[in-house]
Write a protein that holds these residues in place. Structure first.
Motif, PDB file in Angstrom:
ATOM      1  N   SER B 189       7.219   1.917  -3.285  1.00 58.47           N
ATOM      2  CA  SER B 189       6.134   2.127  -3.386  1.00 58.47           C
ATOM      3  C   SER B 189       5.125   3.485  -3.576  1.00 58.47           C
ATOM      4  N   THR B 190       4.211   3.377  -3.540  1.00 56.31           N
ATOM      5  CA  THR B 190       3.445   4.636  -3.582  1.00 56.31           C
ATOM      6  C   THR B 190       2.940   5.164  -2.342  1.00 56.31           C
ATOM      7  N   ALA B 191       3.759   4.319  -1.171  1.00 58.75           N
ATOM      8  CA  ALA B 191       3.228   4.794   0.020  1.00 58.75           C
ATOM      9  C   ALA B 191       3.744   6.360   0.413  1.00 58.75           C
ATOM     10  N   LEU B 192       4.802   6.613  -0.049  1.00 55.94           N
ATOM     11  CA  LEU B 192       5.343   7.941   0.407  1.00 55.94           C
ATOM     12  C   LEU B 192       5.249   8.884  -0.472  1.00 55.94           C
ATOM     13  N   TYR B 193       5.107   8.619  -2.052  1.00 59.07           N
ATOM     14  CA  TYR B 193       5.183   9.442  -3.097  1.00 59.07           C
ATOM     15  C   TYR B 193       4.413   8.816  -4.327  1.00 59.07           C
ATOM     16  N   PRO B 194       3.632   9.406  -5.158  1.00 59.30           N
ATOM     17  CA  PRO B 194       2.977   9.037  -6.066  1.00 59.30           C
ATOM     18  C   PRO B 194       3.680   8.363  -7.321  1.00 59.30           C
ATOM     19  N   LEU B 195       3.306   7.466  -8.193  1.00 60.68           N
ATOM     20  CA  LEU B 195       3.969   7.244  -9.251  1.00 60.68           C
ATOM     21  C   LEU B 195       4.731   7.971 -10.239  1.00 60.68           C
ATOM     22  N   TRP B 196       3.912   9.024 -10.602  1.00 58.77           N
ATOM     23  CA  TRP B 196       4.048   9.953 -11.460  1.00 58.77           C
ATOM     24  C   TRP B 196       5.186  10.872 -10.910  1.00 58.77           C
ATOM     25  N   ALA B 210       5.839   0.133  -9.675  1.00 56.84           N
ATOM     26  CA  ALA B 210       4.479  -0.587 -10.339  1.00 56.84           C
ATOM     27  C   ALA B 210       4.243  -2.058 -10.521  1.00 56.84           C
ATOM     28  N   PHE B 211       5.412  -2.751 -10.102  1.00 58.51           N
ATOM     29  CA  PHE B 211       5.384  -4.109 -10.138  1.00 58.51           C
ATOM     30  C   PHE B 211       5.445  -4.767  -8.546  1.00 58.51           C
ATOM     31  N   ASN B 212       5.584  -3.747  -7.594  1.00 58.86           N
ATOM     32  CA  ASN B 212       5.551  -3.989  -6.394  1.00 58.86           C
ATOM     33  C   ASN B 212       4.407  -4.079  -5.728  1.00 58.86           C
ATOM     34  N   PRO B 213       4.148  -5.650  -5.249  1.00 62.49           N
ATOM     35  CA  PRO B 213       2.738  -6.030  -4.820  1.00 62.49           C
ATOM     36  C   PRO B 213       2.489  -4.928  -3.556  1.00 62.49           C
ATOM     37  N   PHE B 214       3.246  -4.356  -2.919  1.00 63.44           N
ATOM     38  CA  PHE B 214       2.870  -3.425  -1.925  1.00 63.44           C
ATOM     39  C   PHE B 214       2.026  -2.009  -2.337  1.00 63.44           C
TER      40      PHE B 214
END
Lengths: 241, 264
Positions: B189-196, B210-214
């Motif tokens: 998820s983007t909890a620890l690092y951004p998607l990019w 990107a498909f992870n609801p969290f």
């Protein structure tokens, strides 16, 4: 006249294994009826169906004239339940446990308080109302669960082997207490495998291998012999077939 | 209608009592994100450079970046803790007491869910107060905007826990949930690092994230902390909540769900 507890042609299967097979009986108010059967007879399954933890594959159950399938809320509102496993929150006080259950029945305010006070009087535990349930012994916890089940003034009281794990004194006290409740007009349905908890004048439904073998007064089923002998003869005879 | 709210109040009160009685649970829920914030984030600060991405308008430190993810982490673990206690209650019998109440089962489950969310929101605000003590402060209005976001993300993660509890037959199986649900959900998820940042190392991993609801729960929290609205994340969270709640209702339906398969 409306039957207080009606079980009609109830069948239930766990996969391919049939736990209950065409179970039927009717019970009226003011009676103590024992559901007697050895371990594995289907008592707990029937109990789960009556409390709507499971739903029937076939057949119907009615409580005070309300069909459990079609009108579950009305039927459940007329039923008090004491499960085999203890369901008290041990970290809450006696009063908090009673208030929690009253709220689950939709009771609040003065009405709830009146019912809780009556339950505490019935338990003779007013002075211990502030103690945590954990502080109570097994017998008191059971009595408290019975009093709790009566808070919403039900028509039927279901108890699933409530004396399991209790000492002889507590067992006798609870059995006598519940017989007294039946004398007040309540229908008590008591699942057990212990014959000594049943009196001659009680109704008995003998359940074995998912089928009703007999439904009559205890003295009629015993037919002059000790009930335990009649019960063993009945169930061992069926097992051999 | 009164009976519904009487039951809701009682269930929330009971959950609060449990929470008060289990102080170690409260501390454990706080220690976990604080260790990440103080130890993990400090270590990664130098290694992980972050460019300016919404909702941030300037360069931020890594500690600031992971705070929303840690808020989500608190709610994720709280949802699973509720799930664990539901399985325990079912095995010990007190769940039966709840399910034999004459109130509709969907309402009883929703009350249970809401009780868990209430506790998790309290935990998040205590965590944010401690984070503020370490100098990680958000815009004041963000703390207000955060509340509805936490309600929604808490409901979604709680509903996931509820759904999982309806599928677990024994308490012993719960360890599997940690390995197969919580950890993948958190780390992907983007909890620890951004998607990019993830896309740089693996486009596939980025797609999964990107498909992870969290991910969307974390982004909803992140944007709300900066008083901004992320419609896409909101939509994802609502849809995921609806799906998990529907699964829970089916799971706890005595006629259709997994509870039917558990021998009474």
């Amino acid at each position: 006249m409306v039957t207080t507890l009606g079980v009609h042609d109830v069948t239930y299967r766990y996969g391919v294994r049939t736990a209950l097979d065409g179970v039927s009986f009717d019970l009226d108010s003011g009676r103590f009826c024992a559901l007697l059967g050895p371990n594995g007879a289907g008592k707990s399954t029937l109990f789960s169906l009556m409390t709507r933890l499971l739903v029937t594959d076939q057949g119907a159950i009615s409580i005070a004239g309300f069909d459990l399938e079609r009108e579950p809320r009305a039927a459940l509102a007329r039923m008090g339940v004491v499960f085999q496993q203890q369901t008290l929150d041990l970290d809450m006080t006696v009063t908090q446990n009673l208030r929690y259950f009253a709220a689950l029945q939709g009771l609040s305010g003065k009405r709830a308080q009146k019912s809780i006070d009556a339950a505490l009087d019935r338990l003779e535990m007013r002075e211990r109302s502030g103690e945590k349930a954990r502080a109570l012994n097994g017998g008191h916890r059971r009595r408290m669960e019975i009093a709790r089940a009566l808070i919403h003034d039900p028509t039927v009281l279901l108890l699933d082997e409530p004396t399991v794990g209790l000492d002889t004194g507590s067992r006798q006290a609870i059995t006598a207490h519940v017989h007294d409740l039946a004398d007040t007009g309540l229908l008590v349905f008591w699942a057990t495998h212990l014959v000594d908890e049943i009196r001659d004048t009680d109704d008995v439904v003998v359940l074995h291998q998912g089928k009703v073998l007999a439904h009559d007064r205890a003295r009629n089923i015993a037919a002059g012999k000790p009930l335990v002998d009649a019960f063993i003869a009945m169930t061992s005879g069926q097992s051999e077939q | 209608m009164t009976a519904y709210f009487v039951a809701l109040r009682a269930i929330v009160f009971r959950e609060a009592m449990r929470f008060i009685n289990q102080r170690s649970r409260f501390l454990a829920a706080l220690v976990r994100p604080l260790v990440w914030l103080v130890v993990f984030a400090a270590g990664f600060r130098a290694a992980l450079g972050l460019s300016i991405i919404p909702p941030y308008q300037t360069y931020i430190t890594y500690e600031v970046y992971i705070v929303p993810g840690l808020c989500g982490m608190i709610q994720l673990f709280n949802g699973m803790q509720s799930s664990l206690s539901l399985v325990y209650d079912r095995e010990m019998g007190s769940m039966r007491l709840l399910l034999t109440s004459p109130l509709p089962r969907w309402w009883l489950l929703f009350c249970k869910l809401l009780a868990g969310v209430t506790v998790s929101i309290l935990q998040v605000y205590v965590f944010l107060a401690i984070a503020a003590g370490f100098g990680i402060v958000m815009p004041t209005i963000g703390y207000v905007y955060l509340f509805p976001a936490l309600v929604l993300s808490g409901l979604m993660l709680g509903a996931l826990g509820l759904f999982i509890s309806s599928t677990i037959r024994q308490l012993e199986n719960f360890a599997g949930v940690m390995n197969f649900v919580i950890f993948p959900m958190f780390f992907m998820s983007t909890a620890l690092y951004p998607l990019w940042k993830m896309a740089e190392s693996s486009p596939l991993l980025r797609t999964i994230c990107a498909f992870n609801p969290f991910t969307h729960a974390v982004e909803l929290i992140r944007f709300s902390l900066y008083a901004q609205f992320n419609g896409w994340a909101l939509l994802w969270v609502i849809v995921a909540f609806a799906v998990f709640m529907a699964g829970s209702l089916i799971g706890y339906d005595p006629a259709r769900g997994m509870v039917r398969k558990v021998r009474a």
